[in-house]
Design a protein around this motif. Structure first.
Motif, PDB file in Angstrom:
ATOM      1  N   MET A 128      -4.084  14.464  -8.810  1.00  0.00           N
ATOM      2  CA  MET A 128      -4.644  13.313  -9.481  1.00  0.00           C
ATOM      3  C   MET A 128      -3.836  12.076  -9.142  1.00  0.00           C
ATOM      4  N   ALA A 129      -4.492  10.970  -9.154  1.00  0.00           N
ATOM      5  CA  ALA A 129      -3.840   9.702  -8.844  1.00  0.00           C
ATOM      6  C   ALA A 129      -3.030   9.221 -10.041  1.00  0.00           C
ATOM      7  N   ASP A 130      -1.917   8.575  -9.727  1.00  0.00           N
ATOM      8  CA  ASP A 130      -1.055   8.037 -10.772  1.00  0.00           C
ATOM      9  C   ASP A 130      -1.624   6.686 -11.202  1.00  0.00           C
ATOM     10  N   THR A 131      -2.104   6.581 -12.417  1.00  0.00           N
ATOM     11  CA  THR A 131      -2.703   5.336 -12.913  1.00  0.00           C
ATOM     12  C   THR A 131      -1.823   4.656 -13.950  1.00  0.00           C
ATOM     13  N   SER A 132      -0.533   4.922 -13.925  1.00  0.00           N
ATOM     14  CA  SER A 132       0.363   4.290 -14.885  1.00  0.00           C
ATOM     15  C   SER A 132       0.541   2.813 -14.528  1.00  0.00           C
ATOM     16  N   PRO A 133       0.906   1.992 -15.520  1.00  0.00           N
ATOM     17  CA  PRO A 133       1.106   0.566 -15.247  1.00  0.00           C
ATOM     18  C   PRO A 133       2.201   0.304 -14.226  1.00  0.00           C
ATOM     19  N   ALA A 134       3.222   1.171 -14.184  1.00  0.00           N
ATOM     20  CA  ALA A 134       4.303   0.971 -13.215  1.00  0.00           C
ATOM     21  C   ALA A 134       3.790   1.163 -11.795  1.00  0.00           C
ATOM     22  N   ALA A 135       2.922   2.146 -11.594  1.00  0.00           N
ATOM     23  CA  ALA A 135       2.360   2.368 -10.262  1.00  0.00           C
ATOM     24  C   ALA A 135       1.458   1.204  -9.875  1.00  0.00           C
ATOM     25  N   ASN A 136       0.698   0.686 -10.816  1.00  0.00           N
ATOM     26  CA  ASN A 136      -0.166  -0.445 -10.546  1.00  0.00           C
ATOM     27  C   ASN A 136       0.653  -1.678 -10.185  1.00  0.00           C
ATOM     28  N   CYS A 137       1.754  -1.891 -10.885  1.00  0.00           N
ATOM     29  CA  CYS A 137       2.629  -3.028 -10.601  1.00  0.00           C
ATOM     30  C   CYS A 137       3.273  -2.876  -9.219  1.00  0.00           C
ATOM     31  N   MET A 138       3.672  -1.666  -8.880  1.00  0.00           N
ATOM     32  CA  MET A 138       4.280  -1.427  -7.576  1.00  0.00           C
ATOM     33  C   MET A 138       3.265  -1.633  -6.454  1.00  0.00           C
ATOM     34  N   ASP A 139       2.024  -1.256  -6.681  1.00  0.00           N
ATOM     35  CA  ASP A 139       0.980  -1.483  -5.683  1.00  0.00           C
ATOM     36  C   ASP A 139       0.737  -2.977  -5.492  1.00  0.00           C
ATOM     37  N   LYS A 140       0.731  -3.715  -6.588  1.00  0.00           N
ATOM     38  CA  LYS A 140       0.559  -5.165  -6.489  1.00  0.00           C
ATOM     39  C   LYS A 140       1.727  -5.804  -5.758  1.00  0.00           C
ATOM     40  N   LEU A 141       2.945  -5.305  -6.025  1.00  0.00           N
ATOM     41  CA  LEU A 141       4.129  -5.824  -5.345  1.00  0.00           C
ATOM     42  C   LEU A 141       4.038  -5.574  -3.850  1.00  0.00           C
ATOM     43  N   LYS A 142       3.690  -4.364  -3.471  1.00  0.00           N
ATOM     44  CA  LYS A 142       3.600  -4.023  -2.047  1.00  0.00           C
ATOM     45  C   LYS A 142       2.528  -4.834  -1.336  1.00  0.00           C
ATOM     46  N   SER A 143       1.410  -5.042  -2.000  1.00  0.00           N
ATOM     47  CA  SER A 143       0.341  -5.798  -1.346  1.00  0.00           C
ATOM     48  C   SER A 143       0.645  -7.293  -1.320  1.00  0.00           C
ATOM     49  N   TYR A 144       1.331  -7.818  -2.350  1.00  0.00           N
ATOM     50  CA  TYR A 144       1.616  -9.251  -2.379  1.00  0.00           C
ATOM     51  C   TYR A 144       2.701  -9.629  -1.381  1.00  0.00           C
ATOM     52  N   VAL A 145       3.661  -8.749  -1.167  1.00  0.00           N
ATOM     53  CA  VAL A 145       4.744  -9.054  -0.229  1.00  0.00           C
ATOM     54  C   VAL A 145       4.209  -9.149   1.196  1.00  0.00           C
ATOM     55  N   LYS A 146       3.054  -8.572   1.460  1.00  0.00           N
ATOM     56  CA  LYS A 146       2.463  -8.625   2.797  1.00  0.00           C
ATOM     57  C   LYS A 146       1.681  -9.909   3.049  1.00  0.00           C
ATOM     58  N   THR A 147       1.449 -10.708   2.005  1.00  0.00           N
ATOM     59  CA  THR A 147       0.745 -11.973   2.181  1.00  0.00           C
ATOM     60  C   THR A 147       1.723 -13.042   2.672  1.00  0.00           C
ATOM     61  N   PRO A 148       1.230 -14.107   3.309  1.00  0.00           N
ATOM     62  CA  PRO A 148       2.148 -15.160   3.775  1.00  0.00           C
ATOM     63  C   PRO A 148       2.934 -15.819   2.639  1.00  0.00           C
ATOM     64  N   LYS A 149       2.284 -16.099   1.511  1.00  0.00           N
ATOM     65  CA  LYS A 149       2.990 -16.707   0.379  1.00  0.00           C
ATOM     66  C   LYS A 149       4.013 -15.744  -0.204  1.00  0.00           C
ATOM     67  N   GLY A 150       3.677 -14.463  -0.249  1.00  0.00           N
ATOM     68  CA  GLY A 150       4.615 -13.459  -0.750  1.00  0.00           C
ATOM     69  C   GLY A 150       5.851 -13.344   0.124  1.00  0.00           C
ATOM     70  N   VAL A 151       5.670 -13.437   1.441  1.00  0.00           N
ATOM     71  CA  VAL A 151       6.803 -13.382   2.363  1.00  0.00           C
ATOM     72  C   VAL A 151       7.705 -14.592   2.154  1.00  0.00           C
ATOM     73  N   ILE A 152       7.104 -15.765   2.000  1.00  0.00           N
ATOM     74  CA  ILE A 152       7.901 -16.981   1.811  1.00  0.00           C
ATOM     75  C   ILE A 152       8.681 -16.916   0.503  1.00  0.00           C
ATOM     76  N   LEU A 153       8.028 -16.511  -0.588  1.00  0.00           N
ATOM     77  CA  LEU A 153       8.727 -16.435  -1.877  1.00  0.00           C
ATOM     78  C   LEU A 153       9.814 -15.364  -1.861  1.00  0.00           C
ATOM     79  N   ALA A 154       9.548 -14.220  -1.228  1.00  0.00           N
ATOM     80  CA  ALA A 154      10.565 -13.178  -1.134  1.00  0.00           C
ATOM     81  C   ALA A 154      11.755 -13.658  -0.307  1.00  0.00           C
ATOM     82  N   ALA A 155      11.486 -14.394   0.770  1.00  0.00           N
ATOM     83  CA  ALA A 155      12.570 -14.942   1.588  1.00  0.00           C
ATOM     84  C   ALA A 155      13.368 -15.986   0.806  1.00  0.00           C
ATOM     85  N   GLU A 156      12.683 -16.800  -0.004  1.00  0.00           N
ATOM     86  CA  GLU A 156      13.390 -17.785  -0.826  1.00  0.00           C
ATOM     87  C   GLU A 156      14.301 -17.104  -1.836  1.00  0.00           C
ATOM     88  N   ILE A 157      13.832 -16.024  -2.448  1.00  0.00           N
ATOM     89  CA  ILE A 157      14.658 -15.291  -3.412  1.00  0.00           C
ATOM     90  C   ILE A 157      15.858 -14.673  -2.717  1.00  0.00           C
TER      91      ILE A 157
END
Length: 151
Positions: free
Chosen positions: A1-30
């Motif tokens: 079964m798929a993990d539908t916990s909020p932590a997994a959802n947050c981690m999926d959002k993190l992984k997908s956002y870091v791949k966007t151009p704005k996510g890369v820029i903000l991660a580099a700034e941090i």
């Protein structure tokens, strides 16, 4: 079964956002702000750490807001303008404090290293401000009012 916990959802959002151009820029700034913070903190004069701390925390807040797509839910804040102001002020502060640190850091290698990384961060923040400006400019053109000559 798929993990539908909020932590997994947050981690999926993190992984997908870091791949966007704005996510890369903000991660580099941090990341570069953390490096500058370490350099300034290890120097004999740690007075410039406030710039690195403030810009890093604000970039983390914007990273979280954009990653969780809260900018689409919280509509009373103009996120585009506030992000442009954040990036512009960050670029200005980093360039000014880094020039002061590089010029006046005689014999303090950590302060000079922090200043050099700060100049790179100033360029990164200025690039972020430029990309936000381009986004604002393209969004403004789409939202322009029609020019109907009939009265």
């Amino acid at each position: 079964m798929a993990d539908t916990s909020p932590a997994a959802n947050c981690m999926d959002k993190l992984k997908s956002y870091v791949k966007t151009p704005k996510g890369v820029i903000l991660a580099a700034e941090i990341l570069i702000s953390l490096i500058i913070l370490i350099c300034y903190a290890s120097s004999s004069y740690g007075g410039y750490t406030a710039v690195a701390i403030c810009t890093m925390i604000i970039a983390m807040i914007y990273f979280g807001v954009f990653m969780m797509e809260m900018d689409k839910q919280i509509l009373f804040i103009n996120w585009l303008w506030s992000d442009l102001i954040r990036a512009g002020i960050g670029a200005g502060l980093y360039i000014i404090t880094s020039l002061i640190a590089v010029i006046g850091g005689k014999g303090d290698g950590a302060l000079i290293a922090g200043g050099v990384f700060g100049l790179l961060a100033g360029i990164l923040f200025a690039y972020d401000a430029y990309t936000i400006y381009l986004q604002f400019k393209s969004g403004s053109q789409h939202a322009a009012a029609g020019t109907d000559d009939t009265v």
